[in-house]
Design a protein around this motif. Structure first.
Motif, PDB file in Angstrom:
ATOM      1  N   PRO A   1       0.813  -1.208   0.000  1.00 36.93           N
ATOM      2  CA  PRO A   1       0.000   0.000   0.000  1.00 36.93           C
ATOM      3  C   PRO A   1       0.852   1.265   0.000  1.00 36.93           C
ATOM      4  O   PRO A   1       1.928   1.299   0.566  1.00 36.93           O
ATOM      5  CB  PRO A   1      -0.789  -0.103   1.304  1.00 36.93           C
ATOM      6  CG  PRO A   1      -0.728  -1.524   1.700  1.00 36.93           C
ATOM      7  CD  PRO A   1       0.563  -2.052   1.157  1.00 36.93           C
ATOM      8  N   GLN A   2       0.343   2.287  -0.642  1.00 35.92           N
ATOM      9  CA  GLN A   2       1.002   3.584  -0.651  1.00 35.92           C
ATOM     10  C   GLN A   2       0.114   4.560   0.105  1.00 35.92           C
ATOM     11  O   GLN A   2      -1.106   4.507   0.015  1.00 35.92           O
ATOM     12  CB  GLN A   2       1.221   4.096  -2.066  1.00 35.92           C
ATOM     13  CG  GLN A   2       1.932   5.427  -2.087  1.00 35.92           C
ATOM     14  CD  GLN A   2       2.091   5.983  -3.485  1.00 35.92           C
ATOM     15  OE1 GLN A   2       1.573   5.439  -4.438  1.00 35.92           O
ATOM     16  NE2 GLN A   2       2.794   7.078  -3.602  1.00 35.92           N
ATOM     17  N   PHE A   3       0.744   5.446   0.849  1.00 37.70           N
ATOM     18  CA  PHE A   3       0.028   6.469   1.595  1.00 37.70           C
ATOM     19  C   PHE A   3       0.564   7.826   1.194  1.00 37.70           C
ATOM     20  O   PHE A   3       1.688   7.947   0.738  1.00 37.70           O
ATOM     21  CB  PHE A   3       0.214   6.248   3.106  1.00 37.70           C
ATOM     22  CG  PHE A   3      -0.214   4.878   3.535  1.00 37.70           C
ATOM     23  CD1 PHE A   3      -1.549   4.576   3.716  1.00 37.70           C
ATOM     24  CD2 PHE A   3       0.721   3.881   3.730  1.00 37.70           C
ATOM     25  CE1 PHE A   3      -1.941   3.303   4.085  1.00 37.70           C
ATOM     26  CE2 PHE A   3       0.333   2.610   4.103  1.00 37.70           C
ATOM     27  CZ  PHE A   3      -1.002   2.318   4.282  1.00 37.70           C
TER      28      PHE A   3
ATOM     29  N   LYS B   1       0.224   6.756  12.283  1.00 42.13           N
ATOM     30  CA  LYS B   1      -0.527   7.144  11.082  1.00 42.13           C
ATOM     31  C   LYS B   1      -0.259   8.592  10.700  1.00 42.13           C
ATOM     32  O   LYS B   1      -1.067   9.229  10.048  1.00 42.13           O
ATOM     33  CB  LYS B   1      -2.010   6.928  11.303  1.00 42.13           C
ATOM     34  CG  LYS B   1      -2.355   5.483  11.527  1.00 42.13           C
ATOM     35  CD  LYS B   1      -3.822   5.292  11.807  1.00 42.13           C
ATOM     36  CE  LYS B   1      -4.083   3.817  11.889  1.00 42.13           C
ATOM     37  NZ  LYS B   1      -4.840   3.376  12.976  1.00 42.13           N
TER      38      LYS B   1
ATOM     39  N   ASP C   1      -3.625   5.782  -4.397  1.00 43.52           N
ATOM     40  CA  ASP C   1      -3.348   4.861  -5.498  1.00 43.52           C
ATOM     41  C   ASP C   1      -1.892   5.006  -5.892  1.00 43.52           C
ATOM     42  O   ASP C   1      -1.320   6.090  -5.802  1.00 43.52           O
ATOM     43  CB  ASP C   1      -4.207   5.183  -6.721  1.00 43.52           C
ATOM     44  CG  ASP C   1      -5.649   4.765  -6.528  1.00 43.52           C
ATOM     45  OD1 ASP C   1      -5.924   3.926  -5.656  1.00 43.52           O
ATOM     46  OD2 ASP C   1      -6.505   5.282  -7.263  1.00 43.52           O
TER      47      ASP C   1
ATOM     48  N   GLU D   1      -3.094   9.382   4.377  1.00 48.44           N
ATOM     49  CA  GLU D   1      -4.275   8.856   3.707  1.00 48.44           C
ATOM     50  C   GLU D   1      -3.835   7.808   2.701  1.00 48.44           C
ATOM     51  O   GLU D   1      -2.745   7.909   2.128  1.00 48.44           O
ATOM     52  CB  GLU D   1      -5.009   9.963   2.962  1.00 48.44           C
ATOM     53  CG  GLU D   1      -5.508  11.065   3.833  1.00 48.44           C
ATOM     54  CD  GLU D   1      -6.198  12.150   3.017  1.00 48.44           C
ATOM     55  OE1 GLU D   1      -6.192  12.066   1.768  1.00 48.44           O
ATOM     56  OE2 GLU D   1      -6.730  13.067   3.634  1.00 48.44           O
ATOM     57  N   PRO D   2      -4.673   6.799   2.440  1.00 46.74           N
ATOM     58  CA  PRO D   2      -4.335   5.834   1.387  1.00 46.74           C
ATOM     59  C   PRO D   2      -4.292   6.535   0.031  1.00 46.74           C
ATOM     60  O   PRO D   2      -5.034   7.477  -0.218  1.00 46.74           O
ATOM     61  CB  PRO D   2      -5.486   4.827   1.421  1.00 46.74           C
ATOM     62  CG  PRO D   2      -6.196   5.052   2.703  1.00 46.74           C
ATOM     63  CD  PRO D   2      -5.917   6.462   3.123  1.00 46.74           C
TER      64      PRO D   2
ATOM     65  N   GLY E   1      -1.473  -2.174   6.093  1.00 42.24           N
ATOM     66  CA  GLY E   1      -2.548  -1.288   5.671  1.00 42.24           C
ATOM     67  C   GLY E   1      -2.657  -0.125   6.640  1.00 42.24           C
ATOM     68  O   GLY E   1      -2.041  -0.124   7.711  1.00 42.24           O
ATOM     69  N   LEU E   2      -3.461   0.874   6.307  1.00 41.69           N
ATOM     70  CA  LEU E   2      -3.591   2.062   7.152  1.00 41.69           C
ATOM     71  C   LEU E   2      -4.111   1.695   8.541  1.00 41.69           C
ATOM     72  O   LEU E   2      -3.659   2.246   9.540  1.00 41.69           O
ATOM     73  CB  LEU E   2      -4.504   3.091   6.490  1.00 41.69           C
ATOM     74  CG  LEU E   2      -4.609   4.447   7.179  1.00 41.69           C
ATOM     75  CD1 LEU E   2      -3.233   5.117   7.259  1.00 41.69           C
ATOM     76  CD2 LEU E   2      -5.584   5.345   6.459  1.00 41.69           C
TER      77      LEU E   2
END
Length: 81
Positions: free
Chosen positions: A2-4, A25, A38, A35-36, A18-19
């Protein structure tokens, strides 16, 4: 993975978690919430695909208009080919 992203400083971060599973965070650069996001390549692909689909629809509409114009002129569709 995942990218944030951080909206405040526009920094991007990768994590195996994951977040919901992250302990911290917040952005390590400015402290704002992450935030997550794309992946950039996925977003670019989605944008390009959307443009290609829209262009195809424009071409199809133009072909329909051309065929209708030829039919009204009485030349028929075969005359244009």
């Amino acid at each position: 993975m995942p990218q944030f992203k951080c909206r405040s400083c526009d920094a991007g971060f990768w994590s195996a978690a994951g977040l919901a599973d992250l302990n911290d965070k917040t952005c390590s650069a400015c402290g704002s919430l992450l935030e997550p996001a794309d992946a950039p390549t996925q977003q670019a692909f989605k944008d390009r695909l959307g443009h290609l689909i829209a262009r195809r629809e424009v071409v199809r509409a133009q072909v329909r208009v051309d065929h209708e114009r030829l039919a009204v002129d009485g030349r028929g569709v075969d005359a244009a080919v």
